[in-house]
Scaffold this motif. Structure first.
Motif, short mmCIF file in Angstrom:
data_model
loop_
_atom_site.label_atom_id
_atom_site.label_comp_id
_atom_site.label_asym_id
_atom_site.label_seq_id
_atom_site.Cartn_x
_atom_site.Cartn_y
_atom_site.Cartn_z
N LYS A 260 -4.82 7.95 8.15
CA LYS A 260 -5.17 6.81 7.29
C LYS A 260 -4.47 5.54 7.79
CE LYS A 260 -6.81 4.82 3.60
NZ LYS A 260 -8.22 4.53 3.48
N VAL B 3 -2.98 4.87 -2.52
CA VAL B 3 -4.00 5.71 -1.89
C VAL B 3 -3.51 7.14 -1.98
CG1 VAL B 3 -5.25 6.21 0.23
CG2 VAL B 3 -4.62 3.84 -0.33
N HIS C 191 -1.61 -1.18 -4.05
CA HIS C 191 -2.72 -0.25 -3.86
C HIS C 191 -2.15 1.13 -3.58
CE1 HIS C 191 -5.06 -3.91 -3.51
NE2 HIS C 191 -4.21 -4.30 -2.59
N THR D 283 0.86 -1.18 0.00
CA THR D 283 0.00 0.00 0.00
C THR D 283 0.90 1.23 0.00
OG1 THR D 283 -1.68 -1.16 1.27
CG2 THR D 283 -1.84 1.24 1.20
#
Length: 101
Positions: free
Chosen positions: A90, A61, A59, A36
């Protein structure tokens, strides 16, 4: 392994650190790690116009920041502090990670 990478800039941004971070993220994702990336929507040199390269297990973000620019110290401070505060927030709500860089 769950790996989270945190940096304000990420491709298609052209800064050297973002390119290195992208290389690491794609390599670890190719190894089967869940990667991530927490990054800002803006870029070091202006607005982003190219979509990120998709990869399995990767991923990205993108977090909102005011993107005030680098012309004044207070603008730079607001950009960086808003990004890192949002990234911390987050990260707190993400599933537990094995490694955070």
């Amino acid at each position: 392994m769950r790996l989270t990478l945190v940096h304000q800039f990420y491709p298609p941004d052209s800064s050297p650190v973002s390119q290195l971070l992208s290389s690491l993220a794609h390599h670890r994702a190719a190894q089967g790690d869940e990667v991530t990336v927490l990054t800002a929507k803006g870029s070091h040199v202006g607005e982003l116009d190219a979509p990120p390269t998709p990869a399995p297990h990767l991923h990205v973000v993108r977090l909102w920041t005011p993107n005030l620019g680098k012309s004044r110290t207070w603008r730079r401070f607001l950009d960086y502090s808003s990004f890192y505060l949002r990234a911390i927030w987050k990260a707190i709500w993400m599933p537990r990670q094995d490694v955070v860089i």
